[in-house]
Design a protein around this motif. Sequence first.
Motif, mmCIF file in Angstrom:
data_model
loop_
_atom_site.group_PDB
_atom_site.id
_atom_site.type_symbol
_atom_site.label_atom_id
_atom_site.label_comp_id
_atom_site.label_asym_id
_atom_site.label_seq_id
_atom_site.Cartn_x
_atom_site.Cartn_y
_atom_site.Cartn_z
ATOM 1 N N ALA A 461 -5.733 -38.880 20.185
ATOM 2 C CA ALA A 461 -6.632 -39.789 20.896
ATOM 3 C C ALA A 461 -6.033 -40.148 22.247
ATOM 4 O O ALA A 461 -4.853 -40.520 22.343
ATOM 5 C CB ALA A 461 -6.859 -41.061 20.077
ATOM 6 N N VAL A 462 -6.865 -40.036 23.271
ATOM 7 C CA VAL A 462 -6.461 -40.376 24.625
ATOM 8 C C VAL A 462 -7.137 -41.682 25.016
ATOM 9 O O VAL A 462 -8.368 -41.774 25.001
ATOM 10 C CB VAL A 462 -6.851 -39.259 25.618
ATOM 11 N N LYS A 463 -6.328 -42.665 25.334
ATOM 12 C CA LYS A 463 -6.906 -43.957 25.714
ATOM 13 C C LYS A 463 -7.583 -43.832 27.068
ATOM 14 O O LYS A 463 -6.958 -43.442 28.059
ATOM 15 C CB LYS A 463 -5.829 -45.037 25.753
ATOM 16 N N ILE A 464 -8.873 -44.139 27.101
ATOM 17 C CA ILE A 464 -9.628 -44.006 28.342
ATOM 18 C C ILE A 464 -10.036 -45.351 28.922
ATOM 19 O O ILE A 464 -10.484 -45.423 30.068
ATOM 20 C CB ILE A 464 -10.880 -43.132 28.134
ATOM 21 N N ALA A 465 -9.926 -46.399 28.132
ATOM 22 C CA ALA A 465 -10.320 -47.719 28.642
ATOM 23 C C ALA A 465 -9.741 -48.804 27.765
ATOM 24 O O ALA A 465 -9.337 -48.556 26.616
ATOM 25 C CB ALA A 465 -11.845 -47.846 28.714
ATOM 26 N N GLU A 466 -9.692 -50.008 28.305
ATOM 27 C CA GLU A 466 -9.308 -51.204 27.566
ATOM 28 C C GLU A 466 -10.427 -52.229 27.693
ATOM 29 O O GLU A 466 -11.020 -52.381 28.761
ATOM 30 C CB GLU A 466 -8.009 -51.798 28.112
ATOM 31 N N TYR A 467 -10.714 -52.888 26.585
ATOM 32 C CA TYR A 467 -11.773 -53.894 26.587
ATOM 33 C C TYR A 467 -11.155 -55.279 26.473
ATOM 34 O O TYR A 467 -10.324 -55.529 25.602
ATOM 35 C CB TYR A 467 -12.746 -53.673 25.425
ATOM 36 N N TYR A 468 -11.593 -56.175 27.370
ATOM 37 C CA TYR A 468 -11.111 -57.550 27.377
ATOM 38 C C TYR A 468 -12.254 -58.467 26.944
ATOM 39 O O TYR A 468 -13.268 -58.587 27.642
ATOM 40 C CB TYR A 468 -10.610 -57.943 28.768
ATOM 41 N N SER A 469 -12.080 -59.081 25.808
ATOM 42 C CA SER A 469 -13.145 -59.915 25.261
ATOM 43 C C SER A 469 -13.323 -61.217 26.037
ATOM 44 O O SER A 469 -14.383 -61.844 25.961
ATOM 45 C CB SER A 469 -12.856 -60.234 23.793
ATOM 46 N N SER A 473 -15.450 -57.143 29.612
ATOM 47 C CA SER A 473 -15.367 -56.096 30.624
ATOM 48 C C SER A 473 -14.400 -55.010 30.162
ATOM 49 O O SER A 473 -13.541 -55.228 29.305
ATOM 50 C CB SER A 473 -14.900 -56.671 31.963
ATOM 51 N N PHE A 474 -14.586 -53.826 30.766
ATOM 52 C CA PHE A 474 -13.716 -52.689 30.507
ATOM 53 C C PHE A 474 -12.810 -52.460 31.703
ATOM 54 O O PHE A 474 -13.232 -52.607 32.856
ATOM 55 C CB PHE A 474 -14.533 -51.421 30.248
ATOM 56 N N SER A 475 -11.601 -52.086 31.402
ATOM 57 C CA SER A 475 -10.673 -51.635 32.433
ATOM 58 C C SER A 475 -10.469 -50.144 32.226
ATOM 59 O O SER A 475 -9.831 -49.718 31.259
ATOM 60 C CB SER A 475 -9.336 -52.388 32.332
ATOM 61 N N LEU A 476 -11.060 -49.347 33.103
ATOM 62 C CA LEU A 476 -11.046 -47.894 32.930
ATOM 63 C C LEU A 476 -9.686 -47.323 33.286
ATOM 64 O O LEU A 476 -9.061 -47.716 34.264
ATOM 65 C CB LEU A 476 -12.136 -47.255 33.786
ATOM 66 N N SER A 477 -9.253 -46.369 32.475
ATOM 67 C CA SER A 477 -7.968 -45.723 32.731
ATOM 68 C C SER A 477 -8.108 -44.214 32.748
ATOM 69 O O SER A 477 -7.142 -43.497 32.600
ATOM 70 C CB SER A 477 -6.949 -46.131 31.658
#
Length: 892
Positions: A461-469, A473-477
């Motif tokens: 699995a490749v992390k493509i984003a992080e979600y901040y509750s 919002s998403f932080s795209l990576s």
Amino acid sequence: MPHLVLISLILVFFKLGEMTDRFLTQYSLPGATAPGDIIIEGLFPIHEAVNDNTNRFSPPQRSNCTRFYTRGLSQALAMVHAVEMANKSPMLRKLDIALGYRIHDTCADVTTALRAVQYFTQMSSECVSTTNSSQSVQPTMAVIGTSSSEISIAIARELNLLLIPQISYASTAIILSDKIRFPAFMRTVPNDMYQTNAMVKLLKDKKWNWVGIITTDGDYGRSAMESFVAQATMEGICVAFKQILPDLLTDQKLNTSISQTVNTIINNPKVKVVVSFAKSAQMMSIFQGLRGEALHDMVWVASDNWSSAKDILKDERISDIGNILGFTFKSGNVSFFQQYLNDLQFGSETENNNSFLKEYLLQPDIGNAGKAKKELIKNMNSDMVFSIQMAVSAIAEAVAELCAQQNCKSLTSLQPWKLLAQLRNVTFEMEGLNLKFDDNGDINLGYDVSLWKKNGSDVHAVKIAEYYSSNNSFSLSFTSSTNQIVFEHVVSKCSNSCQPGEFKKTAEGQHTCCYECISCPENSYSNHTDTVECFSCDTHSEWSNAGSSKCNPKTFEYFEWNSGFAIVLLTLAAVGALFLILVSALFIWHRDSPVVKAAGGPLCHLILFSLLGSFSSVVFFVGEPSNMTCKVRQIIFGLSFTLCVSCILVKSLKILLAFQMNLDLKELLCKLYKPYVIIFICMTVQVIICTLWLHLCPPKKYNEDLPEVILMKCQEGSDVAFWVMLGYIALLSLVCFIFAYIGRKLPQMYNEAKFITFSMLICLMAWVIFIPVHVTTTGKYVPAVEMVVILISNFGILSCHFLPKCYIIIFKKEHNTKDAFLKNVYEYARKSAENIRSLSGTVSESKTESSIYTISTPSLLMPEEALQVSAQKPDRMTHNHTTTADSAKSQK
């Protein structure tokens, strides 16, 4: 005898208690243990299912657990490692306190888990050793587990009884955040509301509004699905289908449900996105059933339930089933645990305290320690490991804070409820972060979004984003090229986009995402494609035609000064006011004439003044309204016209009194007849009405939004007060009409009763017609309706009251003399007497003579005999004539 029965019952209950203890001891013993001052129970799914081959009505037996779950063993070992690391920490070593553990296998089954909970809660409460030795069992201070929400809900209710703190590392059901029902439950992960919110946010950002759902028939699956559907519906995302699979993997209906799910996916080709809350084994069966289908443009959104189970693909190529986006809990550095697994000594661990490892080595696909380590590392979920480490760290920190204040070596010194209270307020450090349970007992670090990729036989699995509750919002990576390759070609919609000026209309009986494009109605617009609804124009200032892509500004409209209708009405008002001034001047010039005195003298000037005020109020009905003009126009008209009608009422009473034949009634009326007092009382009532109106709910300016214009008008404030004011005027007019009608047959030349009757009749008819017209009329000409009625009323009074008198003063001067007045009265008396005589017969001469001296006798007789007597006695007749005239004049 009763004593023997009682003793027998006690022995039976004691025997049953011993049987229960043996049952719990036999079937609920922990599989991994370690001694310590503070004991933590662990509940992990070492097996995935339970074979239910026993008779349901046979005595309870040990659960037959099947399907060894390597990932569950990895999670149990994560707790073992975390406890060992905590015992090496300076804060516990300084206090000479060690944590111990007892780990149980839940077999992913509620009943099995409850047996384990009953075992350690009963043993802790009784403090009796399971080996019947003199050594007491260490009481349970906390519980870590489980991963299943359904199991966590069940055991949480048991643990509530003793307030034993329970920290779950993966149970995400929303209901568990309810601290009223689950006061002892906590978790190191966010609840499903945040996960489903993140999923909906992802779907909305990618404009995927036609999706399917796969879930399980358990507390976790139902709760997650309900939360997702609720939030998706709010964002305009439609659920094409919902497939609910049995929660138990050994359920006989599972294969049938899997087949139905596969067929549903195949039969919905427009659904390119499927959100799944199912278990990993269930998803593996679904992917196997979809083998051979062209699903390369599908997107599978995986929940935390299977987002890390990359081994489920097996022989399937990831390109054949589409793209898998997984939501996982936030993880930290788990390299120490990975090293722990590499250094794991199976022999010593198996011999000492961990029977699970021994069973794991006996699995057919394991065989040796080297492969066992490799499989454990492969099945290690870093997010689960990190969550377990947070749970142990929180307990260690809370124990350290409590034991720093008291002795924790004795069995009863530390109670679970004290540890629970400390855990709810404890702050501990992990990966440089200060963590704390929130008010719901949760730790919410957000989610990682990973894209599955296959490299040869391995899936990673490749992390493509992080979600901040915290801010949704998403932080795209990931790079734009990756995003374009994976997502841009995926279109999951039921209908095509609508153009500007159109909106989506759902067909009857279908989902809201299956729609047709309809032109926007009036006063709405859409200026971009694929709008869910047309944007409403600001109806206070804008309007639009059907199918518009923009709004037009509204213009203001009111009864303008330059309107032709307004000019006509204002001209009439000016003419009326000018005529009033001329009449007033004429009456002042002839103020001593009988006609002016008969018209009321000073009262006629008061009537003229009031009519002038009424004509003046008309001016305030024209032009742009304001709060002041709205108040002034009604108050001026109400007071001035009330004054006018009050004066006319006094004149009506005066006429009725002058020619009243009933002596008793005449005497009463004479006492009540106080002209200016009557006027004052009538005006006072109207003043009170207007004052209350202005004070409580005054008229004010109001802008009414019409389709293409803004109508500026006056709002009466209180319709009740408005109609009460008019009703009061109407009441006075009606009284005038009645009094005048009674005196309609008095001397014609100077009798105003008929004119009062006609004027009041005109007013009443005008205002009666005004009511329906005013209620039904709309638009800027509403003020003109009231202006017309006011002018009709004013001109009616002016014409009936003053025009005849002006005509006599100017053109019939011979009638404006005292002799003409007396003659007219005498003729009236004579004719009245003749009429009454014909009805009542001959009367005595004495009565006849008294009737000559006063015109106000009951009979008002002037019989023929009296005339004959007056002819024989001219002097007496002359005297009578003069007396009668003077009497009538004085009454006038």
